[in-house]
Design a protein around this motif. Sequence first.
Motif, PDB file in Angstrom:
ATOM      1  N   ASP A  13       0.831  -1.203   0.000  1.00 28.98           N
ATOM      2  CA  ASP A  13       0.000   0.000   0.000  1.00 28.98           C
ATOM      3  C   ASP A  13       0.867   1.255   0.000  1.00 28.98           C
ATOM      4  N   GLU A  14       1.974   1.230   0.743  1.00 28.77           N
ATOM      5  CA  GLU A  14       2.901   2.354   0.759  1.00 28.77           C
ATOM      6  C   GLU A  14       3.612   2.493  -0.594  1.00 28.77           C
ATOM      7  N   THR A  15       3.838   1.359  -1.240  1.00 26.77           N
ATOM      8  CA  THR A  15       4.570   1.328  -2.508  1.00 26.77           C
ATOM      9  C   THR A  15       3.675   1.656  -3.689  1.00 26.77           C
ATOM     10  N   ALA A  16       2.473   1.117  -3.655  1.00 26.20           N
ATOM     11  CA  ALA A  16       1.496   1.299  -4.742  1.00 26.20           C
ATOM     12  C   ALA A  16       0.127   1.444  -4.093  1.00 26.20           C
ATOM     13  N   ASN A  17      -0.193   2.652  -3.689  1.00 27.45           N
ATOM     14  CA  ASN A  17      -1.396   2.934  -2.903  1.00 27.45           C
ATOM     15  C   ASN A  17      -2.645   2.275  -3.496  1.00 27.45           C
ATOM     16  N   PHE A  18      -3.281   1.404  -2.725  1.00 18.84           N
ATOM     17  CA  PHE A  18      -4.478   0.727  -3.210  1.00 18.84           C
ATOM     18  C   PHE A  18      -5.593   1.720  -3.528  1.00 18.84           C
ATOM     19  N   GLY A  19      -5.555   2.878  -2.897  1.00 16.43           N
ATOM     20  CA  GLY A  19      -6.544   3.907  -3.175  1.00 16.43           C
ATOM     21  C   GLY A  19      -6.422   4.491  -4.571  1.00 16.43           C
ATOM     22  N   ASP A  20      -5.290   4.253  -5.230  1.00 18.86           N
ATOM     23  CA  ASP A  20      -5.087   4.739  -6.593  1.00 18.86           C
ATOM     24  C   ASP A  20      -5.621   3.776  -7.647  1.00 18.86           C
ATOM     25  N   TRP A  24     -12.978   0.376 -11.541  1.00 17.44           N
ATOM     26  CA  TRP A  24     -13.429  -0.920 -12.044  1.00 17.44           C
ATOM     27  C   TRP A  24     -12.547  -2.076 -11.576  1.00 17.44           C
ATOM     28  N   ASP A  25     -11.449  -1.756 -10.925  1.00 23.27           N
ATOM     29  CA  ASP A  25     -10.450  -2.762 -10.567  1.00 23.27           C
ATOM     30  C   ASP A  25     -10.822  -3.494  -9.276  1.00 23.27           C
ATOM     31  N   ASN A  26     -10.111  -4.580  -8.992  1.00 27.92           N
ATOM     32  CA  ASN A  26     -10.322  -5.337  -7.763  1.00 27.92           C
ATOM     33  C   ASN A  26      -8.959  -5.672  -7.167  1.00 27.92           C
ATOM     34  N   THR A  27      -8.544  -4.896  -6.180  1.00 32.12           N
ATOM     35  CA  THR A  27      -7.210  -5.059  -5.605  1.00 32.12           C
ATOM     36  C   THR A  27      -7.284  -5.223  -4.097  1.00 32.12           C
ATOM     37  N   GLY A  28      -6.152  -5.626  -3.522  1.00 35.19           N
ATOM     38  CA  GLY A  28      -6.084  -5.800  -2.077  1.00 35.19           C
ATOM     39  C   GLY A  28      -5.981  -7.269  -1.694  1.00 35.19           C
ATOM     40  N   ILE A  29      -6.394  -7.570  -0.469  1.00 38.15           N
ATOM     41  CA  ILE A  29      -6.390  -8.954   0.013  1.00 38.15           C
ATOM     42  C   ILE A  29      -7.639  -9.627  -0.548  1.00 38.15           C
ATOM     43  N   THR A  98      -3.971  -1.943 -11.091  1.00 42.07           N
ATOM     44  CA  THR A  98      -3.790  -0.593 -11.643  1.00 42.07           C
ATOM     45  C   THR A  98      -3.041   0.329 -10.673  1.00 42.07           C
ATOM     46  N   ASN A  99      -3.137   0.071  -9.390  1.00 45.48           N
ATOM     47  CA  ASN A  99      -2.344   0.849  -8.431  1.00 45.48           C
ATOM     48  C   ASN A  99      -0.849   0.588  -8.633  1.00 45.48           C
ATOM     49  N   PHE A 100      -0.497  -0.637  -9.010  1.00 42.89           N
ATOM     50  CA  PHE A 100       0.902  -0.978  -9.277  1.00 42.89           C
ATOM     51  C   PHE A 100       1.350  -0.434 -10.635  1.00 42.89           C
ATOM     52  N   ASP A 101       0.436  -0.366 -11.588  1.00 44.18           N
ATOM     53  CA  ASP A 101       0.761   0.262 -12.874  1.00 44.18           C
ATOM     54  C   ASP A 101       1.228   1.692 -12.663  1.00 44.18           C
ATOM     55  N   LYS A 102       0.575   2.393 -11.751  1.00 39.79           N
ATOM     56  CA  LYS A 102       0.807   3.825 -11.546  1.00 39.79           C
ATOM     57  C   LYS A 102       1.981   4.133 -10.616  1.00 39.79           C
ATOM     58  N   SER A 103       2.420   3.160  -9.853  1.00 41.42           N
ATOM     59  CA  SER A 103       3.423   3.388  -8.813  1.00 41.42           C
ATOM     60  C   SER A 103       4.808   3.728  -9.374  1.00 41.42           C
ATOM     61  N   ASP A 104       5.578   4.482  -8.592  1.00 43.99           N
ATOM     62  CA  ASP A 104       6.969   4.761  -8.958  1.00 43.99           C
ATOM     63  C   ASP A 104       7.817   3.503  -8.898  1.00 43.99           C
ATOM     64  N   TYR A 105       7.296   2.458  -8.279  1.00 47.85           N
ATOM     65  CA  TYR A 105       7.997   1.175  -8.217  1.00 47.85           C
ATOM     66  C   TYR A 105       7.298   0.138  -9.100  1.00 47.85           C
ATOM     67  N   GLY A 106       6.398   0.609  -9.946  1.00 46.24           N
ATOM     68  CA  GLY A 106       5.522  -0.313 -10.675  1.00 46.24           C
ATOM     69  C   GLY A 106       5.827  -0.475 -12.151  1.00 46.24           C
ATOM     70  N   VAL A 107       4.798  -0.900 -12.875  1.00 47.25           N
ATOM     71  CA  VAL A 107       4.938  -1.331 -14.265  1.00 47.25           C
ATOM     72  C   VAL A 107       5.462  -0.240 -15.183  1.00 47.25           C
ATOM     73  N   ASN A 108       4.806   0.914 -15.204  1.00 44.31           N
ATOM     74  CA  ASN A 108       5.211   1.951 -16.145  1.00 44.31           C
ATOM     75  C   ASN A 108       6.559   2.554 -15.799  1.00 44.31           C
ATOM     76  N   SER A 109       6.840   2.655 -14.516  1.00 43.96           N
ATOM     77  CA  SER A 109       8.151   3.123 -14.088  1.00 43.96           C
ATOM     78  C   SER A 109       9.229   2.137 -14.529  1.00 43.96           C
ATOM     79  N   ALA A 110       8.950   0.844 -14.391  1.00 43.10           N
ATOM     80  CA  ALA A 110       9.906  -0.182 -14.814  1.00 43.10           C
ATOM     81  C   ALA A 110      10.173  -0.101 -16.309  1.00 43.10           C
ATOM     82  N   LEU A 111       9.128   0.151 -17.091  1.00 47.07           N
ATOM     83  CA  LEU A 111       9.295   0.276 -18.536  1.00 47.07           C
ATOM     84  C   LEU A 111      10.216   1.441 -18.889  1.00 47.07           C
ATOM     85  N   THR A 112      10.039   2.569 -18.223  1.00 48.92           N
ATOM     86  CA  THR A 112      10.900   3.716 -18.524  1.00 48.92           C
ATOM     87  C   THR A 112      12.351   3.420 -18.174  1.00 48.92           C
TER      88      THR A 112
END
Length: 254
Positions: A13-20, A24-29, A98-112
């Motif tokens: 949650d600190e890394t990729a805020n679930f609130g982000d 339509w998504d389904n994230t969390g536990i 989608t919260n991980f897609d947006k994270s600075d430690y996530g998918v799109n950041s990794a691509l860059t």
Amino acid sequence: MIYTIKDFYDVIDETANFGDSEDWDNTGILIGNEKNSVNAALIALDATPDVINEAKRINANLIITHHPVIFPYLNSIDSDSTVYRLIASNINLISAHTNFDKSDYGVNSALTKVLGLSGVSVLTSAGSPGLARIGKLENPMQPDEFALFVKEKLNAYSVKYTEGTKISIVAVSGGSGGELWKDSRLAGAQALVTSEVKHHQLLEAKKAGFTLVDAGHYATEVIALPLLCNRLSERLPKAKITVSQSQSDPARYV
């Protein structure tokens, strides 16, 4: 030290805020209880049968996936379903999508990072802010050269692309982001790297002289999992956390 599901959830949650996460998504536990203790954790894009079997082999009772196992909802739970297998195996599951897609430690950041882009920023003009990033290539490239560059850097089986102008500014959107090519172009990019591009999007991009690169869903996302593994390992140093070695692109190419 014994960590709980809640400990893992909090770091994610600190890394990729679930609130982000998108509405339509389904994230969390999604399976299990936050109070359950964790023997070991396995990170994967999907909770496939191979990944579940791997978790059993290494005594991991937590799987962290990018793609939700419950989406959008369940009408029933067949004994051959992923959800049934996880519950029957006493394996908890957390999904960060989608919260991980947006994270600075996530998918799109990794691509860059993999593509070596500099001056990276979030593509704010996109319909869903955070689902794309944009940056500058170290060396400008022609479209055919860039397509081969993407294939090599992502270790993709293949890529398809449209030919536009010489490329110096690149947008990225892991997973399915073909609809963002117009926003990318308006933001100054000459290319967008994504996957699951539709035929009409290819036609439109080609007509506009824009390079739209489809590198595959798996290849554009799997590169981010080590970042999440490293982040969790830093914050939970006594935990046993690994990236799945049994996952693979479900598609085959000829």
